[in-house]
Scaffold this motif. Structure first.
Motif, PDB file in Angstrom:
ATOM      1  N   SER A   3       0.817  -1.212   0.000  1.00  0.00           N
ATOM      2  CA  SER A   3       0.000   0.000   0.000  1.00  0.00           C
ATOM      3  C   SER A   3       0.854   1.266   0.000  1.00  0.00           C
ATOM      4  CB  SER A   3      -0.977   0.005   1.179  1.00  0.00           C
ATOM      5  OG  SER A   3      -0.286   0.030   2.404  1.00  0.00           O
ATOM      6  N   ASN A   4       1.939   1.260   0.726  1.00  0.00           N
ATOM      7  CA  ASN A   4       2.783   2.450   0.752  1.00  0.00           C
ATOM      8  C   ASN A   4       3.632   2.583  -0.509  1.00  0.00           C
ATOM      9  OD1 ASN A   4       2.146   3.853   3.275  1.00  0.00           O
ATOM     10  ND2 ASN A   4       2.640   1.856   4.128  1.00  0.00           N
ATOM     11  N   PHE A   5       3.942   1.485  -1.148  1.00  0.00           N
ATOM     12  CA  PHE A   5       4.557   1.564  -2.470  1.00  0.00           C
ATOM     13  C   PHE A   5       3.585   2.268  -3.415  1.00  0.00           C
ATOM     14  CE2 PHE A   5       5.465   0.017  -6.735  1.00  0.00           C
ATOM     15  CZ  PHE A   5       6.836   0.253  -6.827  1.00  0.00           C
ATOM     16  N   GLY A   6       2.296   1.907  -3.304  1.00  0.00           N
ATOM     17  CA  GLY A   6       1.269   2.556  -4.114  1.00  0.00           C
ATOM     18  C   GLY A   6       1.170   4.045  -3.839  1.00  0.00           C
ATOM     19  N   VAL A   7       1.293   4.430  -2.573  1.00  0.00           N
ATOM     20  CA  VAL A   7       1.282   5.857  -2.227  1.00  0.00           C
ATOM     21  C   VAL A   7       2.462   6.548  -2.894  1.00  0.00           C
ATOM     22  CG1 VAL A   7       1.578   7.514  -0.340  1.00  0.00           C
ATOM     23  CG2 VAL A   7       0.020   5.574  -0.067  1.00  0.00           C
ATOM     24  N   TRP A   8       3.634   5.937  -2.812  1.00  0.00           N
ATOM     25  CA  TRP A   8       4.833   6.525  -3.405  1.00  0.00           C
ATOM     26  C   TRP A   8       4.672   6.701  -4.917  1.00  0.00           C
ATOM     27  CZ3 TRP A   8       8.711   3.681  -6.342  1.00  0.00           C
ATOM     28  CH2 TRP A   8       9.836   4.447  -6.667  1.00  0.00           C
ATOM     29  N   VAL A   9       4.143   5.678  -5.587  1.00  0.00           N
ATOM     30  CA  VAL A   9       3.994   5.706  -7.045  1.00  0.00           C
ATOM     31  C   VAL A   9       2.967   6.746  -7.484  1.00  0.00           C
ATOM     32  CG1 VAL A   9       3.139   4.351  -9.015  1.00  0.00           C
ATOM     33  CG2 VAL A   9       4.752   3.343  -7.418  1.00  0.00           C
ATOM     34  N   THR A  10       1.902   6.922  -6.716  1.00  0.00           N
ATOM     35  CA  THR A  10       0.797   7.773  -7.162  1.00  0.00           C
ATOM     36  C   THR A  10       0.778   9.170  -6.559  1.00  0.00           C
ATOM     37  OG1 THR A  10      -0.684   6.897  -5.448  1.00  0.00           O
ATOM     38  CG2 THR A  10      -0.686   5.774  -7.591  1.00  0.00           C
ATOM     39  N   SER A  11       1.562   9.424  -5.533  1.00  0.00           N
ATOM     40  CA  SER A  11       1.500  10.715  -4.842  1.00  0.00           C
ATOM     41  C   SER A  11       2.620  11.640  -5.313  1.00  0.00           C
ATOM     42  CB  SER A  11       1.628  10.509  -3.329  1.00  0.00           C
ATOM     43  OG  SER A  11       1.771  11.742  -2.673  1.00  0.00           O
ATOM     44  N   PRO A  12       2.277  12.888  -5.566  1.00  0.00           N
ATOM     45  CA  PRO A  12       3.328  13.847  -5.923  1.00  0.00           C
ATOM     46  C   PRO A  12       4.149  14.298  -4.704  1.00  0.00           C
ATOM     47  CG  PRO A  12       1.190  14.937  -5.878  1.00  0.00           C
ATOM     48  CD  PRO A  12       0.935  13.468  -5.650  1.00  0.00           C
ATOM     49  N   MET A  13       3.772  13.816  -3.508  1.00  0.00           N
ATOM     50  CA  MET A  13       4.492  14.197  -2.284  1.00  0.00           C
ATOM     51  C   MET A  13       5.927  13.682  -2.257  1.00  0.00           C
ATOM     52  SD  MET A  13       1.829  13.717   0.889  1.00  0.00           S
ATOM     53  CE  MET A  13       3.150  13.367   2.015  1.00  0.00           C
ATOM     54  N   TYR A  14       6.165  12.557  -2.928  1.00  0.00           N
ATOM     55  CA  TYR A  14       7.464  11.902  -2.825  1.00  0.00           C
ATOM     56  C   TYR A  14       8.140  11.847  -4.194  1.00  0.00           C
ATOM     57  CZ  TYR A  14       5.312  10.366   1.499  1.00  0.00           C
ATOM     58  OH  TYR A  14       4.676  10.342   2.719  1.00  0.00           O
ATOM     59  N   PRO A  15       9.431  12.150  -4.244  1.00  0.00           N
ATOM     60  CA  PRO A  15      10.138  12.032  -5.520  1.00  0.00           C
ATOM     61  C   PRO A  15      10.253  10.561  -5.934  1.00  0.00           C
ATOM     62  CG  PRO A  15      11.666  12.618  -3.753  1.00  0.00           C
ATOM     63  CD  PRO A  15      10.290  12.636  -3.158  1.00  0.00           C
ATOM     64  N   MET A  16      10.297  10.327  -7.210  1.00  0.00           N
ATOM     65  CA  MET A  16      10.387   8.963  -7.730  1.00  0.00           C
ATOM     66  C   MET A  16      11.849   8.485  -7.698  1.00  0.00           C
ATOM     67  SD  MET A  16       7.313   8.121  -8.240  1.00  0.00           S
ATOM     68  CE  MET A  16       7.494   6.583  -9.078  1.00  0.00           C
ATOM     69  N   THR A  17      12.361   8.445  -6.492  1.00  0.00           N
ATOM     70  CA  THR A  17      13.732   7.985  -6.253  1.00  0.00           C
ATOM     71  C   THR A  17      13.690   6.987  -5.107  1.00  0.00           C
ATOM     72  OG1 THR A  17      14.154   9.714  -4.609  1.00  0.00           O
ATOM     73  CG2 THR A  17      14.679  10.238  -6.920  1.00  0.00           C
ATOM     74  N   PHE A  18      14.790   6.294  -4.905  1.00  0.00           N
ATOM     75  CA  PHE A  18      14.884   5.376  -3.775  1.00  0.00           C
ATOM     76  C   PHE A  18      14.682   6.136  -2.465  1.00  0.00           C
ATOM     77  CE2 PHE A  18      17.306   3.107  -0.492  1.00  0.00           C
ATOM     78  CZ  PHE A  18      16.635   1.896  -0.523  1.00  0.00           C
ATOM     79  N   GLU A  19      15.248   7.328  -2.378  1.00  0.00           N
ATOM     80  CA  GLU A  19      15.100   8.153  -1.178  1.00  0.00           C
ATOM     81  C   GLU A  19      13.637   8.531  -0.962  1.00  0.00           C
ATOM     82  OE1 GLU A  19      17.448   8.811  -3.579  1.00  0.00           O
ATOM     83  OE2 GLU A  19      19.152   8.037  -2.425  1.00  0.00           O
ATOM     84  N   GLY A  20      12.934   8.817  -2.052  1.00  0.00           N
ATOM     85  CA  GLY A  20      11.508   9.140  -1.965  1.00  0.00           C
ATOM     86  C   GLY A  20      10.698   7.959  -1.460  1.00  0.00           C
ATOM     87  N   LEU A  21      11.037   6.765  -1.950  1.00  0.00           N
ATOM     88  CA  LEU A  21      10.354   5.553  -1.485  1.00  0.00           C
ATOM     89  C   LEU A  21      10.618   5.326   0.003  1.00  0.00           C
ATOM     90  CD1 LEU A  21       8.741   2.943  -1.999  1.00  0.00           C
ATOM     91  CD2 LEU A  21      10.895   1.868  -2.722  1.00  0.00           C
ATOM     92  N   MET A  22      11.867   5.491   0.418  1.00  0.00           N
ATOM     93  CA  MET A  22      12.193   5.305   1.835  1.00  0.00           C
ATOM     94  C   MET A  22      11.503   6.358   2.709  1.00  0.00           C
ATOM     95  SD  MET A  22      13.903   2.565   2.121  1.00  0.00           S
ATOM     96  CE  MET A  22      12.955   1.930   0.757  1.00  0.00           C
ATOM     97  N   ALA A  23      11.390   7.577   2.209  1.00  0.00           N
ATOM     98  CA  ALA A  23      10.677   8.624   2.956  1.00  0.00           C
ATOM     99  C   ALA A  23       9.203   8.249   3.101  1.00  0.00           C
ATOM    100  CB  ALA A  23      10.815   9.967   2.252  1.00  0.00           C
ATOM    101  N   CYS A  24       8.612   7.720   2.036  1.00  0.00           N
ATOM    102  CA  CYS A  24       7.210   7.290   2.085  1.00  0.00           C
ATOM    103  C   CYS A  24       7.018   6.205   3.138  1.00  0.00           C
ATOM    104  CB  CYS A  24       6.776   6.802   0.706  1.00  0.00           C
ATOM    105  SG  CYS A  24       5.047   6.306   0.626  1.00  0.00           S
ATOM    106  N   TYR A  25       7.872   5.204   3.126  1.00  0.00           N
ATOM    107  CA  TYR A  25       7.780   4.138   4.134  1.00  0.00           C
ATOM    108  C   TYR A  25       8.022   4.687   5.547  1.00  0.00           C
ATOM    109  CZ  TYR A  25       7.532   0.375   0.655  1.00  0.00           C
ATOM    110  OH  TYR A  25       7.131  -0.466  -0.345  1.00  0.00           O
ATOM    111  N   THR A  26       8.965   5.580   5.680  1.00  0.00           N
ATOM    112  CA  THR A  26       9.277   6.144   6.997  1.00  0.00           C
ATOM    113  C   THR A  26       8.083   6.909   7.563  1.00  0.00           C
ATOM    114  OG1 THR A  26      11.617   6.280   6.434  1.00  0.00           O
ATOM    115  CG2 THR A  26      10.847   7.673   8.257  1.00  0.00           C
ATOM    116  N   PHE A  27       7.452   7.730   6.724  1.00  0.00           N
ATOM    117  CA  PHE A  27       6.304   8.507   7.193  1.00  0.00           C
ATOM    118  C   PHE A  27       5.084   7.630   7.473  1.00  0.00           C
ATOM    119  CE2 PHE A  27       8.554  12.145   5.093  1.00  0.00           C
ATOM    120  CZ  PHE A  27       8.784  12.849   6.266  1.00  0.00           C
ATOM    121  N   ALA A  28       5.063   6.411   6.952  1.00  0.00           N
ATOM    122  CA  ALA A  28       3.936   5.499   7.185  1.00  0.00           C
ATOM    123  C   ALA A  28       4.104   4.676   8.462  1.00  0.00           C
ATOM    124  CB  ALA A  28       3.774   4.568   5.988  1.00  0.00           C
ATOM    125  N   ILE A  29       5.288   4.645   9.017  1.00  0.00           N
ATOM    126  CA  ILE A  29       5.552   3.822  10.208  1.00  0.00           C
ATOM    127  C   ILE A  29       4.587   4.101  11.359  1.00  0.00           C
ATOM    128  CG2 ILE A  29       7.239   3.360  12.043  1.00  0.00           C
ATOM    129  CD1 ILE A  29       9.411   3.426   9.832  1.00  0.00           C
TER     130      ILE A  29
END
Length: 182
Positions: free
Chosen positions: A122-148
């Motif tokens: 689900s958080n991968f989906g947020v990362w892919v579809t949300s303009p909040m996170y850059p489409m980078t590895f760092e953006g994906l990790m930020a998305c997961y971090t904020f979902a913790i």
């Protein structure tokens, strides 16, 4: 339909409708319903169909009654639904593979794994579809971090609902011979 299929279906539908009861955010039966269907339906098409259908019905209720103020008009499918429903399907596959034998340790491990699977998908989906996170590895990790902060309630919800669903069904199987595997 036989009693076993009807009972398993009713348990899943009741768990899904329980989303209408006030509860902490992310304390939901999604993983438990998926594992429960995977474990007890001998027909694997039903193992996929019932949790997906039950969650869809509960989504209709939740989105159009509880969260109606957040949407303009009737909501048939919420944004990003395919990530949630994809996570349900993945949990069913995992449950089919892991819960060929049902015991306490496997159900606990399955519940924890279902929570983790849902979190990752689900958080991968947020990362892919949300303009909040850059489409980078760092953006994906930020998305997961904020979902913790939301993860612990997901884990508690899956553990609670697995305990209720699996425990109640195992108890019912002892009392009603028609619920035993054919």
């Amino acid at each position: 339909m036989n009693k076993r299929i009807l009972t398993i279906s009713a348990f899943i539908l009741l768990a899904a409708v329980s989303r209408m009861i006030p509860h902490p955010y992310n304390f939901a039966p999604l993983g438990a319903m998926s594992l429960f269907g995977a474990a007890y339906f001998s027909n694997k098409k039903l193992a996929f169909a019932l949790p997906l259908l039950a969650f869809f019905v509960s989504d209709l209720l939740v989105n159009n009654i509880l969260y109606a103020d957040y949407y303009s008009g009737f909501v048939f499918l919420s944004p990003g639904f395919y990530w949630t429903y994809g996570a349900i399907a993945a949990i069913v596959v995992f449950g089919i593979l892991m819960l060929k034998k049902i015991d306490f340790k496997r159900v606990i491990a399955g519940s924890l794994s279902a929570s983790l699977l849902f979190f990752l998908i689900s958080n991968f989906g947020v990362w892919v579809t949300s303009p909040m996170y850059p489409m980078t590895f760092e953006g994906l990790m930020a998305c997961y971090t904020f979902a913790i902060p939301f993860f612990h309630m997901n884990v508690l919800g899956d553990l609670f609902y697995c305990g209720v669903l699996f425990g109640a069904f195992e108890y019912a199987k002892q009392r009603v011979p028609a619920l035993q595997t054919a």
